[in-house]
Design a protein around this motif. Sequence first.
Motif, short mmCIF file in Angstrom:
data_model
loop_
_atom_site.label_atom_id
_atom_site.label_comp_id
_atom_site.label_asym_id
_atom_site.label_seq_id
_atom_site.Cartn_x
_atom_site.Cartn_y
_atom_site.Cartn_z
N VAL A 81 10.97 44.45 64.85
CA VAL A 81 11.79 45.09 65.41
C VAL A 81 13.12 45.01 64.26
CG1 VAL A 81 13.13 46.10 66.80
CG2 VAL A 81 11.13 45.97 67.64
N ALA A 82 13.23 43.82 64.27
CA ALA A 82 14.52 43.20 63.51
C ALA A 82 13.83 43.70 62.29
CB ALA A 82 15.26 42.01 63.39
N LEU A 83 12.45 44.00 61.32
CA LEU A 83 11.57 44.17 60.51
C LEU A 83 11.39 45.32 60.21
CD1 LEU A 83 10.53 42.27 57.77
CD2 LEU A 83 9.01 41.85 58.89
N HIS A 84 10.86 46.17 60.99
CA HIS A 84 11.17 47.22 61.07
C HIS A 84 11.53 48.46 61.67
CE1 HIS A 84 6.80 46.46 58.34
NE2 HIS A 84 6.79 45.80 59.13
N GLY A 85 11.51 48.18 62.77
CA GLY A 85 13.13 48.95 63.38
C GLY A 85 12.45 49.39 64.99
N PRO A 86 12.88 49.46 66.10
CA PRO A 86 11.99 50.44 66.53
C PRO A 86 10.80 51.50 66.65
CG PRO A 86 14.05 51.66 66.84
CD PRO A 86 14.20 50.73 65.66
N PHE A 87 10.98 51.87 65.47
CA PHE A 87 9.66 52.71 65.50
C PHE A 87 8.69 52.00 65.06
CE2 PHE A 87 6.33 53.89 61.56
CZ PHE A 87 6.46 54.96 62.20
N VAL A 88 8.22 50.86 65.52
CA VAL A 88 7.02 49.85 65.32
C VAL A 88 6.44 50.12 66.83
CG1 VAL A 88 7.99 48.49 63.96
CG2 VAL A 88 8.49 47.81 66.65
N PHE A 89 7.30 50.54 67.52
CA PHE A 89 6.67 50.98 69.26
C PHE A 89 5.29 52.06 69.52
CE2 PHE A 89 9.95 48.33 70.19
CZ PHE A 89 9.03 46.98 71.66
N PHE A 90 5.42 53.04 68.04
CA PHE A 90 4.84 54.33 68.08
C PHE A 90 3.57 53.64 68.21
CE2 PHE A 90 8.87 56.92 66.89
CZ PHE A 90 8.13 57.58 67.31
N PHE A 91 3.19 52.41 67.92
CA PHE A 91 2.34 51.68 68.02
C PHE A 91 1.87 51.32 69.37
CE2 PHE A 91 2.81 51.53 63.51
CZ PHE A 91 2.58 52.61 61.94
N TYR A 92 0.73 51.85 69.04
CA TYR A 92 -0.44 51.08 70.38
C TYR A 92 -0.06 49.28 71.07
CZ TYR A 92 -4.09 50.20 74.56
OH TYR A 92 -4.32 49.66 75.52
N THR A 93 -0.53 48.86 69.46
CA THR A 93 -0.40 47.40 68.82
C THR A 93 1.47 46.24 69.92
OG1 THR A 93 -1.65 47.04 67.14
CG2 THR A 93 0.27 44.91 67.61
N GLN A 94 2.27 47.15 69.79
CA GLN A 94 3.60 46.47 70.13
C GLN A 94 3.40 47.04 71.87
OE1 GLN A 94 3.57 45.62 66.92
NE2 GLN A 94 3.83 47.82 66.69
#
Length: 313
Positions: A81-94
């Motif tokens: 999250v620190a690297l890519h922002g909360p946008f990463v929670f669009f992915f199933y992996t997160q």
Amino acid sequence: MFESPVQEGWRYWIRWQVPVCGLTIAIPCVFAVKFIRKSMAEPLLLSDLWATHWRHLSPLWLLLYRAFAFVCCVQLLYEIVALHGPFVFFFYTQWTMALVAIYFALGTIVSAYGFWYPSRKTQSKNEEDVKLMEKPLKNNGDRVKVDTIKVQNKYAEQEFQEKAGYLGTLMQMTYLAAAGASVLTDVVFWCLLVPFLLGENFQVSLLIGSIHALNAVFLLGDTALNSLSFPLGGFAYFVAFGGLYIAFQWTVHMCCVNWWPYPFLELSTPWAPLWYIGLAVIHVPCYGIYALIVKTKYSLLPRLFPHAFVRSF
């Protein structure tokens, strides 16, 4: 080139593919929710959640392992999250990693309760009972007292095996859902994305590789230690989790987002129903793989460690 849902507006959502794909996801989720409501009424023992199948292994080690796994999962989520922002929670992996972190958080709490509370509650009383029972019996009054102590100890043991309640049930649910989700995440990533998409536009860093591996590794370590059952009916929790993710994706696309994190979620292509059917079907082998691992645990470990591994309590 297909237009995005934001560009087309409401016209994007009146395609024939939308209701077909929606029913493909909704129907299994409805049956899953019905099963979950029924299964929540079934009793669940606290000892199933914190005890181990290893004869000489203290439950404290399972507690420490779960706490360590929770810290690692949270650290990985924090770094990405620190690297890519909360946008990463669009992915199933997160979503999967977050679910694994929730499981280990609940597991740590339940393990701590199971390890500390019953032992502290009964320790002083049991010591007094043992001392009294070690004394020679002088009369019928002492014999009656000893019999009473045995009955009390029986009730204390039953209390020790009390129902886990909502926290324990939630822990069991997250365990079953996270197991299937971890297999799905890692199989798709390592068997499909990495072999076919690895290149200049797609690289596997240490962080990305860890997130797509340690989720399953931590769960497998916990499975090797814990006493949790893994019923086939737990597939319903996995299905409900997948349905929740699809509902989230559809909702954000209806509102503002004009990009799908995975191409197979696109609804404007005529192949969309086949992709969604395949997405639903792939849940079966993913859950089955983990169920097979658990079954192997109970068939193989007693043979390899006959004096250390207790198959059942």
